[in-house]
Design a protein around this motif. Structure first.
Motif, PDB file in Angstrom:
ATOM      1  N   UNK A 296      -5.871  12.649   8.137  1.00  9.06           N
ATOM      2  CA  UNK A 296      -7.133  11.913   7.993  1.00  9.06           C
ATOM      3  C   UNK A 296      -6.924  10.399   8.004  1.00  9.06           C
ATOM      4  N   UNK A 297      -5.755   9.947   7.575  1.00  8.58           N
ATOM      5  CA  UNK A 297      -5.493   8.502   7.574  1.00  8.58           C
ATOM      6  C   UNK A 297      -4.632   8.092   8.764  1.00  8.58           C
ATOM      7  N   UNK A 298      -4.453   9.017   9.679  1.00  9.95           N
ATOM      8  CA  UNK A 298      -3.725   8.749  10.926  1.00  9.95           C
ATOM      9  C   UNK A 298      -2.288   8.290  10.672  1.00  9.95           C
ATOM     10  N   UNK A 299      -1.639   8.924   9.710  1.00 11.40           N
ATOM     11  CA  UNK A 299      -0.261   8.572   9.374  1.00 11.40           C
ATOM     12  C   UNK A 299       0.681   8.967  10.502  1.00 11.40           C
ATOM     13  N   UNK A 300       1.448   8.009  10.975  1.00 13.63           N
ATOM     14  CA  UNK A 300       2.472   8.225  11.989  1.00 13.63           C
ATOM     15  C   UNK A 300       3.776   7.685  11.402  1.00 13.63           C
ATOM     16  N   UNK A 301       4.721   8.552  11.196  1.00 16.79           N
ATOM     17  CA  UNK A 301       5.981   8.185  10.553  1.00 16.79           C
ATOM     18  C   UNK A 301       6.637   6.968  11.202  1.00 16.79           C
ATOM     19  N   UNK A 302       6.461   6.804  12.490  1.00 13.19           N
ATOM     20  CA  UNK A 302       7.144   5.755  13.231  1.00 13.19           C
ATOM     21  C   UNK A 302       6.329   4.487  13.475  1.00 13.19           C
ATOM     22  N   UNK A 303       5.040   4.488  13.084  1.00 13.70           N
ATOM     23  CA  UNK A 303       4.213   3.326  13.379  1.00 13.70           C
ATOM     24  C   UNK A 303       3.226   3.019  12.253  1.00 13.70           C
ATOM     25  N   UNK A 304       3.562   2.062  11.378  1.00 13.82           N
ATOM     26  CA  UNK A 304       2.664   1.718  10.275  1.00 13.82           C
ATOM     27  C   UNK A 304       1.327   1.134  10.725  1.00 13.82           C
TER      28      UNK A 304
ATOM     29  N   UNK B  18       1.011  10.686  -3.288  1.00 11.10           N
ATOM     30  CA  UNK B  18       0.201  11.015  -4.456  1.00 11.10           C
ATOM     31  C   UNK B  18       0.000   9.827  -5.388  1.00 11.10           C
ATOM     32  N   UNK B  19       0.800   8.775  -5.270  1.00 11.39           N
ATOM     33  CA  UNK B  19       0.567   7.554  -6.043  1.00 11.39           C
ATOM     34  C   UNK B  19      -0.603   6.749  -5.481  1.00 11.39           C
ATOM     35  N   UNK B  20      -1.059   7.093  -4.295  1.00  9.06           N
ATOM     36  CA  UNK B  20      -2.098   6.322  -3.606  1.00  9.06           C
ATOM     37  C   UNK B  20      -3.465   6.988  -3.624  1.00  9.06           C
ATOM     38  N   UNK B  21      -3.532   8.213  -4.141  1.00  5.73           N
ATOM     39  CA  UNK B  21      -4.778   8.982  -4.099  1.00  5.73           C
ATOM     40  C   UNK B  21      -5.098   9.539  -5.486  1.00  5.73           C
ATOM     41  N   UNK B  22      -6.314  10.069  -5.628  1.00  9.14           N
ATOM     42  CA  UNK B  22      -6.714  10.671  -6.901  1.00  9.14           C
ATOM     43  C   UNK B  22      -6.202  12.105  -6.997  1.00  9.14           C
TER      44      UNK B  22
ATOM     45  N   UNK C 232      -0.655  -2.398   5.120  1.00  8.98           N
ATOM     46  CA  UNK C 232      -0.383  -1.189   5.906  1.00  8.98           C
ATOM     47  C   UNK C 232       1.099  -0.821   5.822  1.00  8.98           C
ATOM     48  N   UNK C 233       1.965  -1.812   5.974  1.00  7.46           N
ATOM     49  CA  UNK C 233       3.414  -1.557   5.920  1.00  7.46           C
ATOM     50  C   UNK C 233       3.824  -1.008   4.559  1.00  7.46           C
ATOM     51  N   UNK C 234       3.293  -1.597   3.489  1.00  9.91           N
ATOM     52  CA  UNK C 234       3.640  -1.154   2.142  1.00  9.91           C
ATOM     53  C   UNK C 234       3.180   0.279   1.904  1.00  9.91           C
ATOM     54  N   UNK C 235       1.934   0.573   2.229  1.00 19.79           N
ATOM     55  CA  UNK C 235       1.418   1.924   2.015  1.00 19.79           C
ATOM     56  C   UNK C 235       2.103   2.938   2.926  1.00 19.79           C
ATOM     57  N   UNK C 236       2.405   2.533   4.138  1.00 20.67           N
ATOM     58  CA  UNK C 236       3.140   3.406   5.061  1.00 20.67           C
ATOM     59  C   UNK C 236       4.508   3.755   4.475  1.00 20.67           C
ATOM     60  N   UNK C 237       5.179   2.766   3.934  1.00 19.58           N
ATOM     61  CA  UNK C 237       6.502   2.984   3.329  1.00 19.58           C
ATOM     62  C   UNK C 237       6.404   3.922   2.123  1.00 19.58           C
ATOM     63  N   UNK C 238       5.352   3.775   1.343  1.00 18.66           N
ATOM     64  CA  UNK C 238       5.146   4.667   0.196  1.00 18.66           C
ATOM     65  C   UNK C 238       4.981   6.111   0.670  1.00 18.66           C
ATOM     66  N   UNK C 239       4.162   6.306   1.679  1.00 18.95           N
ATOM     67  CA  UNK C 239       3.928   7.657   2.197  1.00 18.95           C
ATOM     68  C   UNK C 239       5.207   8.211   2.817  1.00 18.95           C
ATOM     69  N   UNK C 240       5.899   7.386   3.563  1.00 20.95           N
ATOM     70  CA  UNK C 240       7.143   7.793   4.225  1.00 20.95           C
ATOM     71  C   UNK C 240       8.186   8.262   3.210  1.00 20.95           C
ATOM     72  N   UNK C 241       8.161   7.650   2.017  1.00 14.48           N
ATOM     73  CA  UNK C 241       9.118   8.003   0.968  1.00 14.48           C
ATOM     74  C   UNK C 241       8.549   8.997  -0.043  1.00 14.48           C
TER      75      UNK C 241
ATOM     76  N   UNK D  10      -0.706   2.218  12.818  1.00 12.54           N
ATOM     77  CA  UNK D  10      -1.702   3.261  13.067  1.00 12.54           C
ATOM     78  C   UNK D  10      -2.362   3.760  11.783  1.00 12.54           C
ATOM     79  N   UNK D  11      -1.787   3.438  10.645  1.00 18.07           N
ATOM     80  CA  UNK D  11      -2.318   3.901   9.371  1.00 18.07           C
ATOM     81  C   UNK D  11      -3.712   3.325   9.133  1.00 18.07           C
ATOM     82  N   UNK D  12      -4.663   4.202   8.856  1.00 15.45           N
ATOM     83  CA  UNK D  12      -6.037   3.784   8.580  1.00 15.45           C
ATOM     84  C   UNK D  12      -6.181   3.630   7.068  1.00 15.45           C
ATOM     85  N   UNK D  13      -6.532   2.427   6.646  1.00 16.90           N
ATOM     86  CA  UNK D  13      -6.674   2.148   5.221  1.00 16.90           C
ATOM     87  C   UNK D  13      -8.091   2.505   4.761  1.00 16.90           C
ATOM     88  N   UNK D  14      -8.283   3.783   4.553  1.00 11.55           N
ATOM     89  CA  UNK D  14      -9.574   4.327   4.165  1.00 11.55           C
ATOM     90  C   UNK D  14      -9.635   4.419   2.641  1.00 11.55           C
ATOM     91  N   UNK D  15     -10.520   3.640   2.019  1.00 16.80           N
ATOM     92  CA  UNK D  15     -10.580   3.613   0.558  1.00 16.80           C
ATOM     93  C   UNK D  15     -11.189   4.873  -0.052  1.00 16.80           C
TER      94      UNK D  15
END
Length: 115
Positions: A48-56, A30-34, A17-26, A58-63
């Protein structure tokens, strides 16, 4: 059953979650999706993935949305990884995949003076 167990592991994997959150934050969502999902727009996908800039956490890891998770599952369950005793966690595999094959690699190389 195996698929259900994998999804439970993914949704509770704090390091991933932390890694993917950091990717989205930066700005590397688009590296994580089709490519197909890109047309929906970043804000809709983030919602849709409940991205919250301040809280990794909360990120929903929906494949279905973060399709990189499907690649991780395949690599994690590969016969070679199994024979080695599963030494890498999902977030390790994700970091390697991102570093070796995604657009964020260019930024990593610029930061570390490799380009």
């Amino acid at each position: 059953m195996l698929g259900d167990k994998i999804n439970v592991i993914l949704t509770r994997n704090n390091e991933l979650q932390k890694l993917l959150h950091e990717m989205i934050k930066n700005d590397y969502l688009y590296d994580l999706i089709t490519n197909r999902l890109r047309s929906k727009g970043e804000e809709i996908i983030k919602k849709k993935i409940n991205y919250n800039k301040n809280n990794p956490k909360e990120l929903v890891l929906n494949d279905k949305i973060l399709t990189i998770l499907n690649e991780l599952k395949i690599l994690y369950h590969d016969d070679i990884h199994k024979q080695m005793g599963y030494p890498l966690q999902l977030w390790h595999i994700c970091a390697i995949l991102l570093y070796c094959g995604k657009s964020c690699n260019v930024q990593f190389n610029i930061i570390y003076g490799l380009i």
